[in-house]
Design a protein around this motif. Structure first.
Motif, mmCIF file in Angstrom:
data_model
loop_
_atom_site.group_PDB
_atom_site.id
_atom_site.type_symbol
_atom_site.label_atom_id
_atom_site.label_comp_id
_atom_site.label_asym_id
_atom_site.label_seq_id
_atom_site.Cartn_x
_atom_site.Cartn_y
_atom_site.Cartn_z
ATOM 1 N N ILE A 119 0.919 -1.183 0.027
ATOM 2 C CA ILE A 119 -0.206 -0.172 0.073
ATOM 3 C C ILE A 119 0.947 1.241 -0.131
ATOM 4 N N ASN A 120 0.395 2.289 -0.689
ATOM 5 C CA ASN A 120 1.217 3.405 -0.830
ATOM 6 C C ASN A 120 2.303 3.527 -1.708
ATOM 7 N N SER A 121 2.691 2.503 -2.228
ATOM 8 C CA SER A 121 4.151 2.345 -3.022
ATOM 9 C C SER A 121 3.876 2.432 -4.348
ATOM 10 N N HIS A 122 2.595 2.613 -5.235
ATOM 11 C CA HIS A 122 2.500 2.611 -6.487
ATOM 12 C C HIS A 122 3.386 3.912 -7.057
ATOM 13 N N GLY A 123 3.289 4.917 -6.699
ATOM 14 C CA GLY A 123 3.895 5.994 -7.089
ATOM 15 C C GLY A 123 5.441 5.654 -7.408
ATOM 16 N N PHE A 124 6.127 4.840 -6.420
ATOM 17 C CA PHE A 124 7.571 4.354 -6.570
ATOM 18 C C PHE A 124 7.753 3.604 -7.867
ATOM 19 N N TRP A 125 6.903 2.690 -7.904
ATOM 20 C CA TRP A 125 6.798 1.770 -8.909
ATOM 21 C C TRP A 125 6.631 2.152 -10.203
ATOM 22 N N GLU A 126 5.513 3.248 -10.300
ATOM 23 C CA GLU A 126 5.354 3.993 -11.565
ATOM 24 C C GLU A 126 6.477 4.740 -12.167
ATOM 25 N N LYS A 127 7.385 5.449 -11.182
ATOM 26 C CA LYS A 127 8.610 6.168 -11.484
ATOM 27 C C LYS A 127 9.417 5.044 -12.176
ATOM 28 N N MET A 128 9.562 4.033 -11.674
ATOM 29 C CA MET A 128 10.498 2.810 -12.129
ATOM 30 C C MET A 128 10.111 2.110 -13.487
ATOM 31 N N GLY A 129 8.976 2.562 -13.920
ATOM 32 C CA GLY A 129 8.459 2.273 -15.223
ATOM 33 C C GLY A 129 7.386 1.010 -15.254
#
Length: 162
Positions: A119-129
Motif C-alpha cells: 500500500i502507498n508504494s504505487h508512485g515509486f513503482w510507476e517512477k521505475m517504469g
C-alpha cells in the motif's frame, strides 16, 4: 549512485543478525527475517536475498526470485521472469536512490519483472517504469501486480467475455 553495489546476501548468522534490524526498525509487514530462517543453510551462495550496504550496515534489501515460464500468468508468450518480493529501504536511507538501485539491479537480468507492491508504494513503482498487469486468471489472488517489460516483450492481453 556511484559506488553503490547490490550484493547477493549469504544465508548465514551474520545476515540473520542484519535482518533483525529491519524487523525492529523497518516495516514489520515486510520483514524477511522469517524467510531467511526458513531457508537457512550456512553460507548458501545462491540465496534469493539481495542488499545494499553502507560500510557494515545493511540499509536496503529485497527478495528476488527467478520464476519458470510454466508458472507465468502475465506475459505472452509464456516466459521466465523475475519476481521482486519485499523490497525495503530503512527509513533513514529512503529518498536517496537506494530503492531505484535495487530495481535497476533486477532489471539487469533483462527478463520481465513482476511485483506486488505494498500500500502507498504505487508512485515509486510507476517512477521505475512499472504498469498494471493485464491478464486473465481463474481466480483473483488479490495481488494487484505491477510489471516491467524489457524491450521486445509483450504482456498478455485480456479478452472481454463474448
Amino acid at each position: 549512485m556511484n559506488g553503490v553495489k547490490v550484493e547477493n546476501l549469504l544465508i548465514n548468522y551474520k545476515t540473520l543478525e542484519k535482518f533483525k534490524r529491519f524487523k525492529e526498525y523497518g516495516n514489520q509487514e515486510l520483514s524477511m527475517y522469517e524467510d531467511l530462517q526458513n531457508k537457512f543453510i550456512e553460507n548458501n551462495s545462491k540465496s534469493p536475498f539481495y542488499g545494499v550496504y553502507i560500510g557494515e550496515n545493511l540499509i536496503a534489501r529485497m527478495s528476488l526470485y527467478e520464476v519458470d515460464k510454466k508458472y507465468d500468468y502475465y506475459f505472452e508468450p509464456q516466459q521466465d521472469y523475475v519476481a521482486i518480493w519485499k523490497l525495503e529501504v530503512l527509513p533513514d536511507y529512503q529518498g536517496r536512490g537506494y530503492g531505484k538501485t535495487m530495481v535497476d539491479f533486477a532489471k539487469s537480468f533483462t527478463l520481465p519483472i513482476k511485483t506486488s507492491p505494498r500500500i502507498n508504494s504505487h508512485g515509486f513503482w510507476e517512477k521505475m517504469g512499472f504498469d498494471k498487469a493485464h491478464y486473465e486468471m481463474e481466480r483473483d489472488l488479490g495481488e494487484n501486480p505491477l510489471i516491467w517489460l524489457p524491450a521486445g516483450v509483450k504482456e498478455k492481453e485480456t479478452h472481454p467475455a463474448e
